[in-house]
Design an enzyme around this catalytic site. Structure first.
Site, PDB file in Angstrom:
ATOM      1  N   ASP A   1       0.810  -1.226   0.000  1.00 30.46           N
ATOM      2  CA  ASP A   1       0.000   0.000   0.000  1.00 30.46           C
ATOM      3  C   ASP A   1       0.839   1.270   0.000  1.00 30.46           C
ATOM      4  OD1 ASP A   1      -2.226  -1.697   0.265  1.00 30.46           O
ATOM      5  OD2 ASP A   1      -2.007  -1.712   2.436  1.00 30.46           O
ATOM      6  N   GLU A   2       2.035   1.197  -0.553  1.00 28.79           N
ATOM      7  CA  GLU A   2       2.908   2.379  -0.567  1.00 28.79           C
ATOM      8  C   GLU A   2       2.538   3.366  -1.668  1.00 28.79           C
ATOM      9  OE1 GLU A   2       4.081  -0.722  -0.886  1.00 28.79           O
ATOM     10  OE2 GLU A   2       5.410  -1.173   0.802  1.00 28.79           O
TER      11      GLU A   2
ATOM     12  N   LYS B   1       2.464   2.030  -5.009  1.00 26.36           N
ATOM     13  CA  LYS B   1       3.224   1.510  -6.160  1.00 26.36           C
ATOM     14  C   LYS B   1       2.447   1.655  -7.460  1.00 26.36           C
ATOM     15  CE  LYS B   1       3.480  -2.475  -4.288  1.00 26.36           C
ATOM     16  NZ  LYS B   1       2.920  -2.136  -2.979  1.00 26.36           N
TER      17      LYS B   1
ATOM     18  N   ASN C   1      -4.812 -10.291  -4.207  1.00 21.81           N
ATOM     19  CA  ASN C   1      -4.688  -9.723  -2.857  1.00 21.81           C
ATOM     20  C   ASN C   1      -4.239  -8.268  -2.938  1.00 21.81           C
ATOM     21  OD1 ASN C   1      -2.224 -10.679  -3.862  1.00 21.81           O
ATOM     22  ND2 ASN C   1      -1.408 -11.278  -1.877  1.00 21.81           N
TER      23      ASN C   1
ATOM     24  N   GLY D   1      -3.985  -4.323  -4.286  1.00 23.89           N
ATOM     25  CA  GLY D   1      -4.956  -3.308  -4.672  1.00 23.89           C
ATOM     26  C   GLY D   1      -4.198  -2.079  -5.111  1.00 23.89           C
ATOM     27  N   HIS D   2      -4.217  -1.802  -6.389  1.00 21.52           N
ATOM     28  CA  HIS D   2      -3.512  -0.633  -6.909  1.00 21.52           C
ATOM     29  C   HIS D   2      -4.540   0.373  -7.407  1.00 21.52           C
ATOM     30  CE1 HIS D   2       0.290  -3.241  -7.695  1.00 21.52           C
ATOM     31  NE2 HIS D   2       0.159  -2.902  -6.436  1.00 21.52           N
TER      32      HIS D   2
ATOM     33  N   GLN E   1       2.337  -5.940  -3.090  1.00 20.94           N
ATOM     34  CA  GLN E   1       2.678  -6.079  -1.670  1.00 20.94           C
ATOM     35  C   GLN E   1       3.944  -5.276  -1.337  1.00 20.94           C
ATOM     36  OE1 GLN E   1       1.703  -9.295  -3.382  1.00 20.94           O
ATOM     37  NE2 GLN E   1      -0.283  -8.479  -2.846  1.00 20.94           N
TER      38      GLN E   1
ATOM     39  N   THR F   1       2.960 -12.402   3.173  1.00 21.75           N
ATOM     40  CA  THR F   1       2.226 -13.075   2.110  1.00 21.75           C
ATOM     41  C   THR F   1       3.063 -14.288   1.678  1.00 21.75           C
ATOM     42  OG1 THR F   1       0.996 -12.740   0.062  1.00 21.75           O
ATOM     43  CG2 THR F   1       3.151 -11.647   0.198  1.00 21.75           C
TER      44      THR F   1
ATOM     45  N   PRO G   1      -9.593  -0.846   7.861  1.00 20.18           N
ATOM     46  CA  PRO G   1      -8.786   0.336   8.205  1.00 20.18           C
ATOM     47  C   PRO G   1      -7.332  -0.097   8.399  1.00 20.18           C
ATOM     48  CG  PRO G   1     -10.276  -0.254  10.014  1.00 20.18           C
ATOM     49  CD  PRO G   1     -10.578  -1.184   8.880  1.00 20.18           C
TER      50      PRO G   1
ATOM     51  N   VAL H   1       2.146  14.222  -4.040  1.00 16.37           N
ATOM     52  CA  VAL H   1       1.467  15.189  -3.163  1.00 16.37           C
ATOM     53  C   VAL H   1      -0.051  15.102  -3.325  1.00 16.37           C
ATOM     54  CG1 VAL H   1       3.416  16.782  -3.026  1.00 16.37           C
ATOM     55  CG2 VAL H   1       1.788  17.004  -4.913  1.00 16.37           C
ATOM     56  N   GLY H   2      -0.524  13.990  -3.865  1.00 13.35           N
ATOM     57  CA  GLY H   2      -1.955  13.787  -4.080  1.00 13.35           C
ATOM     58  C   GLY H   2      -2.132  12.620  -5.031  1.00 13.35           C
TER      59      GLY H   2
HETATM   60  P1  IMP Z   1      -2.379 -12.735   1.865  1.00 10.24           P
HETATM   61  O1  IMP Z   1      -1.415 -12.208   0.854  1.00 10.24           O
HETATM   62  O2  IMP Z   1      -3.811 -12.525   1.498  1.00 10.24           O
HETATM   63  O3  IMP Z   1      -2.073 -14.161   2.236  1.00 10.24           O
HETATM   64  O4  IMP Z   1      -2.172 -11.886   3.224  1.00 10.24           O
HETATM   65  C1  IMP Z   1      -0.985 -11.988   3.999  1.00 10.24           C
HETATM   66  C2  IMP Z   1      -0.626 -10.642   4.605  1.00 10.24           C
HETATM   67  O5  IMP Z   1      -0.242  -9.756   3.571  1.00 10.24           O
HETATM   68  C3  IMP Z   1      -1.766  -9.953   5.352  1.00 10.24           C
HETATM   69  O6  IMP Z   1      -1.222  -9.196   6.417  1.00 10.24           O
HETATM   70  C4  IMP Z   1      -2.340  -9.011   4.311  1.00 10.24           C
HETATM   71  O7  IMP Z   1      -3.008  -7.905   4.891  1.00 10.24           O
HETATM   72  C5  IMP Z   1      -1.056  -8.584   3.614  1.00 10.24           C
HETATM   73  N1  IMP Z   1      -1.270  -8.162   2.230  1.00 10.24           N
HETATM   74  C6  IMP Z   1      -1.435  -8.938   1.137  1.00 10.24           C
HETATM   75  N2  IMP Z   1      -1.560  -8.186   0.028  1.00 10.24           N
HETATM   76  C7  IMP Z   1      -1.447  -6.903   0.421  1.00 10.24           C
HETATM   77  C8  IMP Z   1      -1.443  -5.658  -0.279  1.00 10.24           C
HETATM   78  O8  IMP Z   1      -1.576  -5.568  -1.503  1.00 10.24           O
HETATM   79  N3  IMP Z   1      -1.304  -4.541   0.496  1.00 10.24           N
HETATM   80  C9  IMP Z   1      -1.121  -4.603   1.834  1.00 10.24           C
HETATM   81  N4  IMP Z   1      -1.097  -5.743   2.526  1.00 10.24           N
HETATM   82  C10 IMP Z   1      -1.261  -6.886   1.826  1.00 10.24           C
END
Ligand code: IMP
Length: 428
Positions: A13-14, A16, A38, A40-41, A224, A239, A308, A418-419
């Site tokens: 969630d940086e 990317k 998993n 989310g971009h 990730q 992960t 959250p 910055v946004g």
């Molecule tokens: P999994 O990848 O669903 O097995 O989750 C393992 C860990 O990685 C958990 O703490 C998730 O919240 C975290 N995680 C997986 N994908 C993301 C991502 O894209 N952003 C932030 N955390 C992630």
């Protein structure tokens, strides 16, 4: 500049997606190398907001061919849904524009059920996964019992394999006190997606190598983050893939000689979703202030799960570790605008454990849970940053914060966001 890798320096969630979107403008191919839906971009283009989970952010740049490498895991049903959403928004997702490695692994319905069952069994010690079936899909891969995307070339045989896979997984599910899945339903759910995805299957490693030899620019888009890496993250709160630089090579089937730029991406503060150590975590009002209310898309709520996010100060030991593990050539700092209005900005510069000061992260996750951060504070700034477009538009205190980070990291920090909009990226 043959290949650039974009990697998260924290816990995912940086931002990317937006950095990849920026670099994709100068790339011929954008390739996802690890993870699945998993991720989310979120990418903002004018008044359109694209939430991508599996398809590379590069899909929003017309000239780029996008692909999912062998290191990814693919839920075919969710992939088709994502493609349909993009198509409806006018994005070209035709075969040839988008490729899927025949060697990528499939997330089957049983993997999703096993993910939920695993989390339930862990109780209070749960990892906090995204429940997308990631862990069980990679477990089957390393156990040599997984299904590969190439099997979708024969959708009927693929459906048979899924039927059998669900039957085998049912034994485990039932043994552990969970409801079994209907194998017929699993097969039916996926066969339609297999027919739709069949034209996209390709030997993506051969494709990338051919393009690299002819001089194409490749962007390897990470998902990730470093601290979620199966080897280098805070195991077991990680992960099941390798978001770090080695994962880009393995997950795409290209050689190290092609990579000459490794861009780390860090938020100007820290966030984490799911369980696990977070030494610089803050609570109460400050956490709420960093998180935002959730009214804006860019507030700190999970793109995939809506959870959250836990929030805290920037942790330089994490960033230094990520720099070393990945060999970052530079760092991009995102969401600097969120810090406007804070009287002081705090940076974690060390850890203390049992009276000893550490200048690197401890080896064990148990110790990482116990460390107390050593902080340094810098003056804050009041000015909102959203309209800054050049470095000179940034307040002095914001520049001092960026410069301190670059000084501690000993690599350049020349790009900040910055946004959420495409043009809210400022370069030195
Ligand atoms: P999994 O990848 O669903 O097995 O989750 C393992 C860990 O990685 C958990 O703490 C998730 O919240 C975290 N995680 C997986 N994908 C993301 C991502 O894209 N952003 C932030 N955390 C992630």
């Amino acid at each position: 500049m043959p290949a650039t890798v974009v990697i998260g320096a924290q816990w995912g969630d940086e931002g990317k997606g937006r950095v990849a979107d920026w670099l994709a403008a100068q790339s011929d191919v954008v390739a996802r190398y690890a993870g699945g839906d998993n991720a989310g971009h979120t990418v903002y283009v004018g008044d359109q907001v694209f939430k991508l989970h599996l398809i590379p952010s590069g899909i929003l740049r017309d000239q780029a061919v996008c692909l999912l490498g062998n290191g990814t895991v693919i839920n075919p049903v969710n992939m088709v849904k994502e493609m349909e959403g993009l198509r409806a928004a006018g994005v070209d997702v035709s075969p040839g524009r988008l490729l899927i490695s025949t060697r990528a692994h499939i997330i089957a319905p049983a993997h999703i059920a096993l993910d939920a069952a695993g989390e339930k069994a862990r109780g209070a010690d749960k990892i906090g996964t995204t429940l997308r079936g990631i862990g069980p899909a990679y477990t089957d891969k390393t156990n040599r019992s997984g299904l590969r995307a190439g099997q979708m070339a024969d959708p009927e045989a693929f459906a048979d394999a899924l039927y059998k896979h669900t039957g085998a997984a049912n034994e485990r599910l039932v043994r552990d006190g969970n409801d079994p899945l209907d194998p017929q339903k699993s097969a039916e759910e996926y066969i339609d997606a297999a027919y739709k995805l069949k034209p996209y299957l390709a030997d993506t490693s051969a494709y990338l190598n051919a393009r690299l030899r002819e001089g194409a620019v490749i962007l390897c888009e990470g998902a990730q983050g470093t601290m979620l890496d199966i080897d280098h993250g805070d195991y077991p709160f990680v992960t099941s893939s390798s978001p770090t630089v080695g994962g880009a090579l393995t997950g795409l089937g290209i050689g190290a000689r092609w990579v000459d730029r490794v861009v780390g991406v860090a938020k100007a503060f820290s966030t984490r979703v799911g369980s696990g150590p977070f030494p610089t975590e803050v609570e109460g009002e400050l956490a709420a202030r960093l998180r935002g209310t959730g009214e804006n898309f860019w507030d700190e709520f999970g793109t995939t799960t809506g959870r959250p996010r836990r929030c805290g100060w920037l942790d330089m030991l994490i960033l230094k570790y990520a720099r070393d593990v990945n060999g970052f050539t530079e760092l991009v700092l995102t969401k600097l605008d969120v810090l406007s209005g804070l009287p002081e900005i705090t940076i974690g510069v060390g850890y203390e454990i049992d009276g000893t000061i550490l200048d690197g992260i401890p080896v064990t996750t148990a110790d990482q849970m116990r460390v107390k951060p050593v902080y340094e504070t810098l003056p804050g700034w009041d000015e909102p940053l959203g309209s800054a477009r050049t470095w000179n538009d940034l307040p002095k205190a914001a520049c001092a914060y960026i410069d301190r980070i670059a000084e501690l990291l000993e690599i350049p920090v020349n790009t900040v966001s910055v946004g959420p909009e495409r043009d809210q990226l400022v370069q030195r």
